[in-house]
Enzyme design. Structure first.
Site, short mmCIF file in Angstrom:
data_model
loop_
_atom_site.label_atom_id
_atom_site.label_comp_id
_atom_site.label_asym_id
_atom_site.label_seq_id
_atom_site.Cartn_x
_atom_site.Cartn_y
_atom_site.Cartn_z
N GLU B 50 0.82 -1.22 0.00
CA GLU B 50 0.00 0.00 0.00
C GLU B 50 0.85 1.26 0.00
OE1 GLU B 50 -0.50 -2.59 1.95
OE2 GLU B 50 -2.57 -3.26 1.68
N PHE B 112 -11.92 -7.43 13.24
CA PHE B 112 -10.75 -7.87 12.47
C PHE B 112 -10.38 -6.80 11.43
CE2 PHE B 112 -9.06 -10.16 8.69
CZ PHE B 112 -7.84 -10.51 9.25
N GLN B 113 -9.10 -6.46 11.37
CA GLN B 113 -8.58 -5.44 10.47
C GLN B 113 -9.28 -4.10 10.63
OE1 GLN B 113 -8.24 -7.17 6.46
NE2 GLN B 113 -6.18 -7.85 7.01
#
Lengths: 165, 558
Positions: B50, B112-113
């Site tokens: 990213e 999550f995330q």
């Protein structure tokens, strides 16, 4: 170093989540301190007013003004200290009243500050005092001699005198 | 017909004329990547990390002037974008970074995330949005592009919850954007501009000091008109290189820590500084108490908060450089300053950028000179460190948007992905990536998409087997205690390039520099990597040590 001054900013912002965080992190990110802060909706529900007291030398105050203005969600910034303005703050003071004589004294003292009794219990009393900073400090000092059990202050709200544009 | 929020997002990007979107896929952004799968106008460029996506979007924006777009998933995807967002923020690069977010109901539950990307990026972006309803998507995209590309440009973040991507509504793109709290001041105050013209007329030792703001405002022509009309000497900062041709006799070259002695002496002696889109950065001014002690200052900047931040200014002018210079140019004439011009020429002649050839070593400056000789029209994307300074010194830029580098944040690893963005944005130009051995390996994985897309990048590594700039400081200020800078364990970058699938060459002798550069010219079906093994302990001079005044410049060690 030129001298430090206290300034009161009135900051009109979009009434949305996250806006206050942007304003506040502008201060924390630059190591500037906020002395008092008050936030509430205005008569226009889409606008909130932040009244913010801070201090610094002329250069820091100018930076604060410019950085506040730079935030996308800030509609208008006014440095109220730059003109004649009125300011008020409310303090709630809970004072211990173990006997009748002390209670009378406290009530008389409250009278001097145009304080209002908003709660009374056998051993304590809650007073509301409204005013500018000097008056509140004086009231707090006096009531401290009787023993303040608890205290809550609103932070300043303020506006310019006279008609605005 | 109702469309999903993700489809509306993609259609909105199309309405903004977005050509490329640089991204890495992941759970919370899958509906957006799905919508991009059949899309022909907005081309998805899958990157390998990213950070690479955000630098590629940034490089695209720097090269083209258009808004760059990066896309990542929630949590680690979003946090990996952060360095690229901060890089763009420091250099005022227009960018929109889109991040997926967990379902609205999960926000704040340590799902999550999950990461509060709005909170994480608050101090490093111009503005940000969290979209919880698909109905907001079109308006937010329109606002985000407007904010990113106007006023003082910068990155804007759109964090969009997965349910807002999936839910459906009708698509209606706003025709205009009007934000009541955002009205950038683009026209300078005429009274202030007149004051500036009067100061310019009186000055005996005036100098122009132009920065990246001139490039961002597309004001190079106006800057050249001002310079040529007044015949006032000019220095252009690291961020502005190319805004005025460095080959012109009035050009004093870059100022500051590793700038020309001429520009630094001129600052110290000048009686008037006309700053245009430059911010009196510490790397330019050195010790502020010794900076331009005799000079009045005119400061033209789009950002009011930039004026008076570092130095006291006599004439502040808030406005767009192009507009302000157009007005100022109407009020100025040739300055009557011959003795000053003579002084400048004397400094220029006496103190050019120079280096000594050491034995049969490949000198890094020599490599840059030869790159300049063979690629003078290229877009040069530099990384951060010694090679960046040598490139800035020895490559003579004559046009804007030909020199891309992370000046403000100084982000190592910026250049390879940024070069990918620049090459896609400018397919007809040659893109040269001048990299360091330390910075190259920080984002080396982006060689993969460059190879996949057959981008003819010229990747030139100035390899001194050290984290060179830090080593230089250690040599000068830390008694040669080379802590954590020895990179002799570098892999063979030529072989490594071949392993990736690119052409890889290694140059160890001065006589091989030119043939290798010529060979690279002929390879256009993919990237070519040349690993130039240069003198290990060459330093960048001149140098103004941190905390010293510009007058205390060290011209060299000998």
């Amino acid at each position: 170093m030129d001298k430090e001054e206290r300034h009161i900013f009135s900051v009109m912002v979009e009434n949305r989540f996250g806006v206050l965080a942007r304003v506040v992190s502008l201060f924390s990110g630059r190591g500037f301190n906020i002395d008092s802060l008050n936030v509430a909706e205005t008569h226009d529900k889409s606008v909130s007013q932040i009244t913010l007291v801070t201090h610094g030398n002329a250069q820091i105050i100018e930076q604060i003004y410019q950085h506040l203005n730079r935030l996308i969600d800030v509609i208008e910034v006014t440095d109220l200290s730059a003109g004649t303005h009125v300011e008020r703050e409310i303090v709630l003071i809970k004072v211990a009243t173990d006997n009748a004589q002390k209670r009378t004294e406290i009530l008389q003292t409250a009278e001097v500050f145009r304080g209002r009794v908003i709660d009374m219990k056998p051993a304590s009393i809650v007073l509301e005092v409204t005013g500018d900073e000097g008056k509140l400090e004086a009231a707090i000092n006096i009531f401290n001699t009787y023993g303040i059990l608890e205290l809550a202050r609103t932070g300043k709200i303020a506006m310019m005198r006279g008609a605005t544009n | 017909m109702e469309l999903s929020g993700a489809q509306i997002l993609v259609d909105s990007l199309k309405r903004e004329g977005v050509e490329y979107i640089f991204g890495v896929n992941g759970g919370a952004a899958m509906p957006i990547f799905d919508a991009l799968y059949d899309e022909n106008d907005v081309k998805l460029i899958p990157m390998r990390h990213e950070q690479g996506a955000s630098h590629a979007a940034d490089g695209y924006a720097r090269a083209t002037g258009k808004v760059g777009v990066a896309l990542a998933t929630s949590g680690p995807g979003a946090t990996n974008l952060v360095t690229g967002i901060a890089t763009a923020y420091m250099d005022s690069i227009p960018m929109v970074a889109i991040t997926g977010q967990v379902f609205t109901d999960f926000i704040g539950s340590d799902a999550f995330q999950e990461c509060d990307v709005i909170g994480v990026t608050r101090p490093i972006c111009k503005h940000s949005y969290l979209i919880k309803n698909c109905e907001e998507v079109a308006d937010v995209v329109a606002e985000a592009f407007h904010i990113a590309s106007t006023g003082k440009q910068g990155p804007v973040i759109i964090d969009i919850a997965k349910d807002a991507q999936r839910n459906k509504t009708t698509f209606k793109y706003p025709e205009t954007v009007d934000i009541r709290s955002y009205k950038p001041q683009v026209n300078g105050d005429p009274t202030q501009i007149a004051k500036a013209a009067a100061l310019i007329k009186e000055a005996k030792k005036p100098m122009l000091y132009a920065g990246g703001g001139v490039v961002l405002a597309e004001a190079s022509e106006e800057l050249q008109e001002l310079t040529l009309k007044t015949q006032i000497p000019i220095t252009v900062t690291l961020m502005g290189l190319g805004a005025f041709p460095e080959t012109h006799p009035l050009a004093m070259e870059m100022p500051g820590m590793h700038g020309s002695c001429c520009a630094n002496y001129a600052f110290t002696d000048a009686d008037l500084i006309i700053a245009i889109g430059a911010r009196f950065d510490d790397r330019v001014t050195g010790d502020l108490s010794k900076f331009a002690p005799n000079a009045k200052k005119i400061h033209i900047d789009i950002d009011a908060s930039c004026i008076g931040k570092n130095v006291q200014v006599d004439v502040p002018i808030v406005g767009d450089a192009k507009n302000v210079l157009t007005e100022l140019n109407k009020l100025v004439d040739t300055a009557d300053i011959d003795p000053w011009r003579d002084q400048i020429q004397e400094w220029k002649q006496k103190y050019p950028f120079e280096y000594e050839q050491k034995g049969n070593k490949v000198m890094p400056q020599y490599v840059i000179e030869k790159i300049y000789e063979h690629y003078s029209d290229a877009i040069v994307v530099a990384d951060v460190g010694q090679h960046q300074m040598w490139a800035a010194q020895y490559f003579k830029f004559t046009k804007p948007r030909k020199w891309l580098n992370s000046g403000g944040l100084g982000t190592m690893g910026f250049s390879l992905p940024a070069a990918i963005g620049a090459q896609l944005g400018c397919p007809d130009e040659t893109v040269v990536n001048i990299n360091g051995d330390g910075s190259y390996i920080m984002t080396i994985q982006e060689l993969v998409p460059a190879i996949t897309m057959k981008l003819p990048l010229k990747i030139f590594i100035i390899n001194n087997m050290y984290l060179g700039m830090v080593r230089q400081w250690q040599e000068l200020f830390h008694s040669k205690r080379y802590s954590a800078v020895d990179y002799h364990d570098n892999p063979d970058f030529a072989l490594l390039a071949q392993a990736f699938g690119a052409t890889g060459l290694r140059v160890e002798h001065p006589e091989d520099v030119e043939p290798a550069l010529l060979k690279a010219k002929g390879i256009n079906d993919g990237p070519v990597v040349i690993d130039f093994i240069v003198d290990e302990e060459e330093n960048v001079f001149p140098m103004v040590p941190a905390g010293k005044g510009l007058g205390d410049v060290i011209r060299g060690l000998s």
